[in-house]
Scaffold this active site. Structure first.
Site, mmCIF file in Angstrom:
data_model
loop_
_atom_site.group_PDB
_atom_site.id
_atom_site.type_symbol
_atom_site.label_atom_id
_atom_site.label_comp_id
_atom_site.label_asym_id
_atom_site.label_seq_id
_atom_site.Cartn_x
_atom_site.Cartn_y
_atom_site.Cartn_z
ATOM 1 N N HIS A 1 33.178 44.872 42.692
ATOM 2 C CA HIS A 1 33.885 45.910 41.940
ATOM 3 C C HIS A 1 32.821 46.908 41.451
ATOM 4 C CE1 HIS A 1 36.091 47.570 38.442
ATOM 5 N NE2 HIS A 1 37.196 47.118 39.013
ATOM 6 N N GLN B 1 38.434 38.071 38.234
ATOM 7 C CA GLN B 1 39.614 37.693 39.033
ATOM 8 C C GLN B 1 39.677 36.183 39.280
ATOM 9 O OE1 GLN B 1 41.947 39.754 39.659
ATOM 10 N NE2 GLN B 1 40.934 41.720 39.336
ATOM 11 N N LYS C 1 43.260 40.255 31.977
ATOM 12 C CA LYS C 1 43.621 39.753 33.311
ATOM 13 C C LYS C 1 44.037 38.279 33.251
ATOM 14 C CE LYS C 1 40.579 42.994 35.653
ATOM 15 N NZ LYS C 1 41.385 44.068 36.263
ATOM 16 N N CYS D 1 38.545 50.249 42.989
ATOM 17 C CA CYS D 1 37.175 50.264 42.429
ATOM 18 C C CYS D 1 36.204 49.490 43.316
ATOM 19 C CB CYS D 1 37.140 49.726 40.997
ATOM 20 S SG CYS D 1 38.070 50.711 39.836
#
Ligand SMILES: Cc1ncc(COP(=O)(O)O)c(C=O)c1O
Length: 423
Positions: free
Chosen positions: A140, A220, A243, A381
């Protein structure tokens, strides 16, 4: 030894034990009940941000209506309670990551600020002219740009681990990049654009065998799998609260105490000091040395509630359920004429990135939105990664444990609509 996990929240603990009852779980997420453009909302943009269970919303309301006060500084009742809950949230994060000590958990704004903290503090202290920082092709931007800025400032060099066409790291090439000038490896645990789960323990072991520390970007990973920083052996681990079903504005840096102790502060201000004169400042102990100014107290407490929630659901059960859903989704999408999935690693988490021949991903996103389906389109991104695959953008459906097979079916039907309209 694995530290005990936090206790289940009462709402979930009352439920019948081991079934993964998605219909029941969805009841905990009020936002999922709404209609968008006259259609039931199908929320498949979880990698951008996740939805919040009622218990997180209730925790924020309870905090703001009955406790709100600044932490650490007051001797009054509310300040003491706010401090207890804020520090209690830190302990929950410590258990969630299985870190050894609460002082290894630093609250920041999110994964981006966490990586910047390490780049500014550890990076400036340890990286000089001719040194190298190793990242990968699937990072990212938040795990590229801070290192690029540091390398420019220090006349150091950024080295990039290549990937194959499935979106997997070329580990032989990685090992070749490691050399005596390598001062840090900074690597994503789970790719936000491809879903690739990197073999993080081996990556860390290879670096450590050469005395190189490793930062892991877990933004993530934490929503989808149990993370154990001690088993993994990483030196730094960062993630964002929003997240993992918590509020925006709060995130975490885990750092090994020995490293954090030796690092200079990232920012100066209140709370990070022990004493200040115009001549000299002495710094506070960990973790406060890295938490200048009033922290996001409610955000941290909300994150604590989110951690309780996913812990009670069971991260292993979440992983298993999502794997099944991901396989189903991959099969449904692969059956669509002209559709190509970008990111087909053997080990994947809940991301389905794809392109459709002759159709721009933004048009896919717009038509799906009309069907009530929220996906993300763009470069996510990860512009260098898009360049690697020769596409300007992808359409990305990212799943969470509250998504269902019916929602995958809706996505597949939505794609048929895209084809009808645009092809
Ligand atoms: C892999 C990865 N790292 C870092 C980030 C940055 O997270 P944040 O914007 O919450 O700081 C993201 C956000 O999408 C991400 O997916």
């Amino acid at each position: 030894m694995t530290a005990p996990r936090p206790a289940a929240s009462p709402r979930l603990a009352e439920r019948p034990a081991r079934t993964f009852d998605v219909a029941r779980i969805r009841e905990d997420f009020p936002i999922l009940k709404q209609q968008v453009h006259g259609k039931p909302l199908v929320y498949l943009d979880n990698a951008a941000t996740s939805q919040k269970p009622q218990v997180v919303i209730d925790t924020l309301v309870r905090y703001l209506t009955t406790i709100n006060a600044n932490v650490h500084r007051g001797i009054h009742y509310l300040s003491a309670r706010a401090t207890d809950e804020f520090e209690g949230a830190r302990a929950k994060v410590r258990l969630f990551l299985n870190a050894a000590e609460d002082r290894e958990i630093i609250f920041v704004r999110g994964a981006t600020e966490g990586i910047n903290l390490v780049a500014h503090s550890y990076g400036r202290q340890h990286i000089g002219p001719g040194d190298e920082v190793v990242i990968s092709h699937m990072e990212h931007h938040s795990n590229i740009v801070p290192w690029q800025m540091l390398c420019q400032e220090r006349s150091a060099k950024l080295r990039v681990i290549p990937i194959n066409d499935a979106g997997e790291l070329l580990l032989d090439e990685y090992e070749k990049l490691l050399n005596p000038r390598t001062k840090l490896v900074s690597i994503v645990h789970v790719s936000n654009s491809l879903g690739t789960v990197n073999p993080i323990e081996g990556i860390i072991a290879a670096a450590h065998s050469r005395g190189i520390p490793v930062l892991v970007d877990g933004a993530q990973a934490v929503p989808h799998m149990a993370v154990d920083v001690r088993k993994m052996g990483c030196d730094f681990y960062v993630f964002s609260g929003h997240k993992v079903f918590g509020p925006t504005g709060i995130g975490v840096v885990y750092g090994r105490a020995e490293l954090l102790e030796a690092m200079p502060p990232y920012q100066g201000g209140g709370d990070m000091i022990r004493s200040v004169t115009f001549e000299k400042t002495t710094y506070n102990s960990l973790p406060y040395k890295f938490e200048a100014g009033t922290p996001d107290v409610s955000g941290a407490i909300g994150l604590g509630a989110a951690i309780d929630y996913v812990t009670a659901l069971g991260l292993d059960r979440i992983t298993a359920y999502e794997h099944e859903l991901l396989d189903y989704g991959a099969r449904r999408l692969a059956a669509i004429d002209g559709l190509q999935i970008i990111g087909t690693a053997k080990d994947k988490a809940s991301i389905l990135s794809f392109v459709l021949e002759g159709v721009h991903p933004h048009d896919i996103g717009t038509i799906l939105d009309g069907e009530g389906i929220a996906i993300r389109t763009g470069h996510h991104c990860t512009q260098p990664l898009m360049d690697r695959f020769g596409v300007p953008a992808t359409a990305r459906a990212s799943l969470a444990f509250y998504n269902t097979r019916e929602e995958i079916d809706a996505l597949a039907q939505g794609m048929q609509r895209v084809i009808e309209v645009l092809k």
